[in-house]
Design an enzyme around this catalytic site. Structure first.
Site, PDB file in Angstrom:
ATOM      1  N   HIS A  44       1.654   3.744   8.421  1.00 12.44           N
ATOM      2  CA  HIS A  44       0.918   4.815   9.092  1.00 12.44           C
ATOM      3  C   HIS A  44       1.951   5.560   9.920  1.00 12.44           C
ATOM      4  O   HIS A  44       2.933   4.964  10.376  1.00 12.44           O
ATOM      5  CB  HIS A  44      -0.161   4.243  10.008  1.00 12.44           C
ATOM      6  CG  HIS A  44      -1.202   3.441   9.289  1.00 12.44           C
ATOM      7  ND1 HIS A  44      -2.206   4.019   8.544  1.00 12.44           N
ATOM      8  CD2 HIS A  44      -1.400   2.100   9.202  1.00 12.44           C
ATOM      9  CE1 HIS A  44      -2.969   3.063   8.023  1.00 12.44           C
ATOM     10  NE2 HIS A  44      -2.501   1.884   8.400  1.00 12.44           N
ATOM     11  N   HIS A  48      -9.059  -9.838   0.545  1.00 14.86           N
ATOM     12  CA  HIS A  48      -8.880  -9.675   1.999  1.00 14.86           C
ATOM     13  C   HIS A  48     -10.074 -10.378   2.632  1.00 14.86           C
ATOM     14  O   HIS A  48     -11.209  -9.923   2.507  1.00 14.86           O
ATOM     15  CB  HIS A  48      -8.870  -8.184   2.351  1.00 14.86           C
ATOM     16  CG  HIS A  48      -8.724  -7.919   3.818  1.00 14.86           C
ATOM     17  ND1 HIS A  48      -7.694  -7.179   4.350  1.00 14.86           N
ATOM     18  CD2 HIS A  48      -9.472  -8.300   4.885  1.00 14.86           C
ATOM     19  CE1 HIS A  48      -7.807  -7.124   5.664  1.00 14.86           C
ATOM     20  NE2 HIS A  48      -8.888  -7.789   6.013  1.00 14.86           N
ATOM     21  N   HIS A 108      -2.773 -12.521   2.890  1.00 18.21           N
ATOM     22  CA  HIS A 108      -2.394 -12.569   4.311  1.00 18.21           C
ATOM     23  C   HIS A 108      -3.240 -13.518   5.174  1.00 18.21           C
ATOM     24  O   HIS A 108      -3.977 -13.080   6.057  1.00 18.21           O
ATOM     25  CB  HIS A 108      -2.324 -11.179   4.933  1.00 18.21           C
ATOM     26  CG  HIS A 108      -3.427 -10.217   4.561  1.00 18.21           C
ATOM     27  ND1 HIS A 108      -4.740 -10.581   4.429  1.00 18.21           N
ATOM     28  CD2 HIS A 108      -3.369  -8.883   4.318  1.00 18.21           C
ATOM     29  CE1 HIS A 108      -5.430  -9.514   4.110  1.00 18.21           C
ATOM     30  NE2 HIS A 108      -4.642  -8.482   4.034  1.00 18.21           N
ATOM     31  N   HIS A 134       0.880  -1.177   0.000  1.00 19.19           N
ATOM     32  CA  HIS A 134       0.000   0.000   0.000  1.00 19.19           C
ATOM     33  C   HIS A 134       0.916   1.224   0.000  1.00 19.19           C
ATOM     34  O   HIS A 134       1.587   1.479   0.992  1.00 19.19           O
ATOM     35  CB  HIS A 134      -0.862   0.042   1.259  1.00 19.19           C
ATOM     36  CG  HIS A 134      -1.724  -1.161   1.456  1.00 19.19           C
ATOM     37  ND1 HIS A 134      -3.060  -1.200   1.108  1.00 19.19           N
ATOM     38  CD2 HIS A 134      -1.447  -2.377   1.986  1.00 19.19           C
ATOM     39  CE1 HIS A 134      -3.570  -2.392   1.421  1.00 19.19           C
ATOM     40  NE2 HIS A 134      -2.615  -3.130   1.954  1.00 19.19           N
ATOM     41  N   PHE A 135       0.950   1.969  -1.119  1.00 20.46           N
ATOM     42  CA  PHE A 135       1.878   3.096  -1.215  1.00 20.46           C
ATOM     43  C   PHE A 135       1.185   4.459  -1.069  1.00 20.46           C
ATOM     44  O   PHE A 135       1.816   5.502  -1.248  1.00 20.46           O
ATOM     45  CB  PHE A 135       2.698   3.028  -2.498  1.00 20.46           C
ATOM     46  CG  PHE A 135       3.838   2.016  -2.435  1.00 20.46           C
ATOM     47  CD1 PHE A 135       4.242   1.451  -1.236  1.00 20.46           C
ATOM     48  CD2 PHE A 135       4.509   1.632  -3.595  1.00 20.46           C
ATOM     49  CE1 PHE A 135       5.292   0.530  -1.179  1.00 20.46           C
ATOM     50  CE2 PHE A 135       5.559   0.719  -3.557  1.00 20.46           C
ATOM     51  CZ  PHE A 135       5.946   0.165  -2.345  1.00 20.46           C
ATOM     52  N   ARG A 136      -0.125   4.481  -0.814  1.00 22.94           N
ATOM     53  CA  ARG A 136      -0.823   5.679  -0.282  1.00 22.94           C
ATOM     54  C   ARG A 136      -0.973   6.854  -1.233  1.00 22.94           C
ATOM     55  O   ARG A 136      -1.473   7.890  -0.809  1.00 22.94           O
ATOM     56  CB  ARG A 136      -0.126   6.187   0.986  1.00 22.94           C
ATOM     57  CG  ARG A 136       0.149   5.134   2.064  1.00 22.94           C
ATOM     58  CD  ARG A 136      -1.086   4.426   2.504  1.00 22.94           C
ATOM     59  NE  ARG A 136      -0.879   3.643   3.721  1.00 22.94           N
ATOM     60  CZ  ARG A 136      -1.717   2.684   4.104  1.00 22.94           C
ATOM     61  NH1 ARG A 136      -2.787   2.391   3.380  1.00 22.94           N
ATOM     62  NH2 ARG A 136      -1.499   2.016   5.211  1.00 22.94           N
ATOM     63  N   ASN A 155      -6.648   0.864  -2.077  1.00 23.44           N
ATOM     64  CA  ASN A 155      -7.330   1.663  -1.040  1.00 23.44           C
ATOM     65  C   ASN A 155      -6.627   2.995  -0.786  1.00 23.44           C
ATOM     66  O   ASN A 155      -6.288   3.348   0.329  1.00 23.44           O
ATOM     67  CB  ASN A 155      -7.480   0.863   0.265  1.00 23.44           C
ATOM     68  CG  ASN A 155      -6.152   0.371   0.819  1.00 23.44           C
ATOM     69  OD1 ASN A 155      -5.187   0.203   0.080  1.00 23.44           O
ATOM     70  ND2 ASN A 155      -6.093   0.158   2.117  1.00 23.44           N
ATOM     71  N   ASP A 195       2.398  -6.859   2.555  1.00 22.54           N
ATOM     72  CA  ASP A 195       1.290  -6.012   3.025  1.00 22.54           C
ATOM     73  C   ASP A 195       1.844  -4.717   3.634  1.00 22.54           C
ATOM     74  O   ASP A 195       1.362  -4.264   4.679  1.00 22.54           O
ATOM     75  CB  ASP A 195       0.396  -6.754   4.024  1.00 22.54           C
ATOM     76  CG  ASP A 195      -0.917  -6.005   4.269  1.00 22.54           C
ATOM     77  OD1 ASP A 195      -1.211  -5.057   3.523  1.00 22.54           O
ATOM     78  OD2 ASP A 195      -1.645  -6.365   5.212  1.00 22.54           O
TER      79      ASP A 195
HETATM   80  O1  DOR Z   1      -3.646  -3.802   8.440  1.00 22.24           O
HETATM   81  C1  DOR Z   1      -3.979  -3.496   7.309  1.00 22.24           C
HETATM   82  N1  DOR Z   1      -3.651  -2.305   6.785  1.00 22.24           N
HETATM   83  N2  DOR Z   1      -4.686  -4.358   6.593  1.00 22.24           N
HETATM   84  C2  DOR Z   1      -5.255  -3.984   5.427  1.00 22.24           C
HETATM   85  O2  DOR Z   1      -5.955  -4.780   4.853  1.00 22.24           O
HETATM   86  C3  DOR Z   1      -5.084  -2.624   4.900  1.00 22.24           C
HETATM   87  C4  DOR Z   1      -3.852  -2.023   5.412  1.00 22.24           C
HETATM   88  C5  DOR Z   1      -3.765  -0.547   5.160  1.00 22.24           C
HETATM   89  O3  DOR Z   1      -3.978  -0.122   4.019  1.00 22.24           O
HETATM   90  O4  DOR Z   1      -3.477   0.212   6.090  1.00 22.24           O
END
Ligand code: DOR
Length: 449
Positions: free
Chosen positions: A310, A181, A235, A64-66, A96, A306
């Site tokens: 944050h 997921h 996962h 996830h590179f945001r 996402n 994964d």
């Molecule tokens: O812990 C998680 N963080 N599980 C996920 O499915 C999404 C991910 C996130 O994008 O932060």
């Protein structure tokens, strides 16, 4: 005079389909053109791999590179930089973001943003939503798309599809393997009461319990079988899902993460609190051991990080408002090499889980093995180097890792992507020259039903 080859990797132990061999590898125009005892004078650039092991480029199929929307945590430049520093040559990025990657414009936007900024090769998932189900068959076939991702249980972001009817519509329209997921949303909502007020992060695996995962995976398998479609369960965290997935190898592949193979409850929550919080959760050691057994028995198809950064400030919010997820793209390979040295898996298994497995699951064209005609992607490792995971080495914008300070045996010494040495001895080289990953032709829209 023009040389025959752009790069030759000489003197290393090379992991080929014939096994580990002492050989040189030549790359021209991004592709492997010869393997054997070769004349280094024929190459523009010579990479001396003496004493090192040359593996097929590591592919991380879940990051996830945001970007766009949450660039304060990560962006495509920083995330791919972390990948390359950790020996990763290609990444598949999750939908996402904000906005979510659910239409052609959002996919093209990510591809454009990655141009000239991505350090490694990349592909993007199209997110499944109730409203785009009918268009997913087209979206999954766009260049630079690795497939469709479904969130059956809510996690970070707004993407969620949990009604059987919507899942059926999605499976009907999709023809490539769908990454899922798998957590049961109804049960997650029912059990949220457990932690809503005054809950502790150590209760995370109690809220999102074993039954939450098992119920979802059973339902998913039933729906996929009815639709005649293939799925990839991301996962996997429970001992209970392993035999269920082992009995469904004809339609289902399985991912585990390095963190679920390394950490265990309750200790991880006692030691690092919400930095160990992710979905699905880190569980007790019996699950970790079952996942290792699944690795040993060949049931696990791929390891994905994964990578879900944050910031420290976000993680400091009181549980359950602390966000779920931890970074991992840069530590995936070091952790696996360390586990290999500890006897948890063989080099053969490590390579299968980090390159060949990804190729099989997603039908990647030209990556996943060291063979003539394939991309010149190599992860060059020192199998015996002893070091630590240090904060100063980390590239993710979030600036932390749950594995900081961990001693590691085995280390990525260079990352070579289509013949370009992108990292050597912990230093980046050249610029960000990552390109979209190519995939083998997929079934025509509407086929395979
Ligand atoms: O812990 C998680 N963080 N599980 C996920 O499915 C999404 C991910 C996130 O994008 O932060």
């Amino acid at each position: 005079m023009a040389k025959d080859w752009d790069l030759i990797v000489t003197g290393g132990d090379v992991f080929t389909p014939s096994g580990l061999v002492s050989a040189d590898v030549a790359v021209a125009e991004g592709r492997i053109v010869d393997i054997g005892a070769l004349d280094r004078a024929r190459a523009d650039e010579v990479f001396d791999a003496k004493g090192l092991t040359v593996l097929p480029g590591v592919i991380d199929t879940q990051v996830h590179f945001r970007e766009p929307g949450l660039e304060h945590k990560e962006d495509l430049e920083s995330g791919t930089r972390a990948a390359v520093m950790g020996g990763v040559t290609a990444v598949f990025e999750m939908p996402n973001t904000s906005p979510a990657t659910i239409d052609e414009a959002a996919i093209n936007d990510k591809l454009t943003r990655a141009e000239g900024r991505a350090w490694c090769d990349h592909a993007f998932f199209a997110g499944a939503a109730a409203e785009n189900a009918e268009r997913l068959g087209e979206l999954e076939r766009l260049p630079g798309v690795c497939g469709v991702k479904i969130f059956m249980g809510s996690s970070t972001g707004s993407l969620l599809v949990h009604e059987d009817e919507d899942l059926r519509r999605i499976l009907k329209h999709v023809n490539r393997r769908v990454a899922v997921h798998s957590e049961d949303e109804v049960r997650l909502r029912e059990r949220f009461e457990l932690i809503r007020e005054g809950g502790k992060v150590s209760q995370h695996p109690e809220w999102r319990d074993v039954e939450t995962a098992v119920r979802s995976t059973k339902r998913l398998l039933k729906l996929a079988r009815e639709a005649g479609k293939r799925i990839h369960v991301l996962h996997v965290t429970t001992a209970e899902e392993v035999p269920i997935l082992a009995a469904a190898k004809d339609i289902a592949t399985m991912e585990v993460t390095p963190q679920h193979l390394t950490l265990a409850a309750p200790y991880c929550y006692e030691e690092i609190g919400s930095f160990a919080q992710m979905n699905p959760p880190i569980r007790e050691a019996r699950h970790r051991e079952a996942l290792w057994e699944a690795v040993r028995l060949g049931i696990v198809d791929v390891v994905g990080s994964d990578h879900a950064p944050h910031t420290r400030e976000e993680k400091a919010a009181p549980y359950p408002r602390s966000p779920s997820g931890m970074p991992g793209v840069q530590t995936l390979l070091p952790l696996l090499l360390d586990h290999m040295n500890a006897g948890k898996l063989t080099l053969e298994r490590l390579v299968d889980l980090t390159s060949a497995g990804a190729q099989r699951i997603y039908n990647i064209a030209g990556k996943g093995r060291i063979a003539v005609g394939y991309d010149g992607d190599f992860t060059v490792v020192d199998l015996k180097a002893k070091t630590h995971i240090e904060q100063a080495w980390l590239q993710s914008k979030c600036g932390w890792s749950p594995f900081e300070g961990k001693p590691i045996t085995g280390w990525p010494m260079a990352t070579i992507i289509r013949g370009h040495v992108a990292m050597r001895d912990g230093e980046l080289r050249g610029g960000p020259t990552g390109r979209p990953v190519r995939f083998m032709e997929t079934l025509p829209h509407g086929g395979g039903e």
